[in-house]
Scaffold this active site. Structure first.
Site, PDB file in Angstrom:
ATOM      1  N   ASP A 203      -9.175  -3.675  -6.479  1.00 56.17           N
ATOM      2  CA  ASP A 203      -8.567  -2.960  -5.356  1.00 56.17           C
ATOM      3  C   ASP A 203      -8.300  -1.541  -5.832  1.00 56.17           C
ATOM      4  O   ASP A 203      -7.446  -1.305  -6.693  1.00 56.17           O
ATOM      5  CB  ASP A 203      -7.262  -3.645  -4.936  1.00 56.17           C
TER       6      ASP A 203
ATOM      7  N   HIS B 264      -8.870  -4.458  -0.694  1.00 51.78           N
ATOM      8  CA  HIS B 264      -7.534  -4.007  -0.281  1.00 51.78           C
ATOM      9  C   HIS B 264      -7.124  -4.613   1.059  1.00 51.78           C
ATOM     10  O   HIS B 264      -5.929  -4.731   1.338  1.00 51.78           O
ATOM     11  CB  HIS B 264      -7.527  -2.481  -0.189  1.00 51.78           C
TER      12      HIS B 264
ATOM     13  N   SER C 229       0.834  -1.198   0.000  1.00 49.27           N
ATOM     14  CA  SER C 229       0.000   0.000   0.000  1.00 49.27           C
ATOM     15  C   SER C 229       0.876   1.259   0.000  1.00 49.27           C
ATOM     16  O   SER C 229       1.662   1.448  -0.927  1.00 49.27           O
ATOM     17  CB  SER C 229      -0.968  -0.056   1.189  1.00 49.27           C
TER      18      SER C 229
END
Length: 311
Positions: A253, A279, A156
């Site tokens: 995502d 996610h 991320s």
């Protein structure tokens, strides 16, 4: 009316991305024993000799938003026991002798200031802090141990940082030469492009990283969430490291597979809300990479890399 819809669309996409990160931060990360992955080529020239006390490989892991703290211990991180990266680095440390591999988890603020968290650092500040700390660690290790090879990985916000660092290194402006990097794995990179690096696993990705999708309306984003600059793609990609960069992204995502047409977000609201949890599920989602989860694959890939003799 059209401008209003665009603003609402931007707000919606940002909220969905933030909500996905919050959902992930509250999810327990428990990993089963992993099978191996296919290694990426380590590349580079013959490694110079290391002085005594140096390891052959250093794994530099960069956690995602709310998974790290600036004062955390990089050698034994405890800021977030549910961190996705710990599901990779923990087993790796348990399997590989410490005199061969060092695991260093970047201790950075890992925050994303928004209207619900005004006290936090901005995305820009947090991202830059992570990049500077990771760069400093690589530079210090390379100066002391010029033969040590690096394995970079991030999730991320951490994937964005690891990707930016890899881009700098691969294009000759990083803290170490490209030949010192054995491989890179980016999980849910917010600047992902299908033409840069290698997409591992599911090929049903139609979008781009959120920073790319939202770049045309970055001014609106900063008006909604100050300090969150959407920078667009990495202009020169990964350079010399391109074939050593693995990308992982679950379809839908929104961090790495955001719709290119932001103005269409309202029309797709139902789908986007349903995809929001994607996610948060890399630790358990066994469909992104066939037969295993992404952390399991990355663990196997890293294990294969660090078990190779230096050349």
């Amino acid at each position: 009316m059209k401008k209003l819809l665009t603003v609402l669309a931007v707000v919606f996409v940002v909220l969905v991305i933030l909500a996905g990160a919050v959902h992930w931060a509250s999810t327990r990360n428990e990993q089963p024993a992993p099978p191996g992955g296919q290694p990426a080529p380590p590349g580079g020239q013959a490694a110079p000799a290391n002085p005594p006390g140096c390891v052959d490989y250093e794994v530099v892991a960069i956690p995602g938003t709310w998974e790290s703290r600036a004062d955390d211990d990089p050698n034994a991180p405890k800021a977030n026991p549910n961190s996705l990266m710990l599901g990779i680095t923990g087993p790796l440390q348990a399997e590989v002798p410490a005199d061969r591999v060092k695991v260093w988890t970047v201790p950075y603020t890992a925050q994303f200031r928004n209207f619900n968290a005004q006290q936090e650092k901005t995305y820009d500040e947090s991202r830059e802090e992570g990049l500077q700390k990771a760069s400093a660690e690589l530079q210090a290790t390379h100066q002391a141990c010029p033969g040590t090879k690096f394995v970079l990985m991030g999730f991320s916000q951490g994937a964005v940082i690891a990707g930016d660092l890899s881009s700098n290194i691969g294009n000759g402006r990083g803290p170490v030469p490209a030949g010192s990097v054995a491989g890179v794995s980016l999980i849910a990179d917010g600047r992902q492009e299908l033409t840069k690096g290698k997409l591992i696993g599911k090929q049903g990705i139609n979008g781009v990283g959120a920073e790319i999708a939202l770049a045309p309306v970055s001014g609106l984003i900063k008006g909604i969430i100050p300090g969150a600059t959407m920078r667009g793609p990495r202009p020169d990609g990964f350079g010399e490291l391109n074939d050593r960069v693995n990308n992982f992204c679950a379809p839908a995502d929104l961090v790495c597979d955001a719709p290119r047409d932001v103005g269409n977000a309202l029309q797709r609201a139902q789908d986007l809300v349903g995809a929001n949890a994607v996610h948060a599920q890399y630790a358990t989602n066994g469909t992104v990479v066939d037969g295993q989860t992404v952390p399991q694959y990355v663990l196997g890939w890293a294990r294969d890399l660090v078990n190779r003799p230096l050349r």
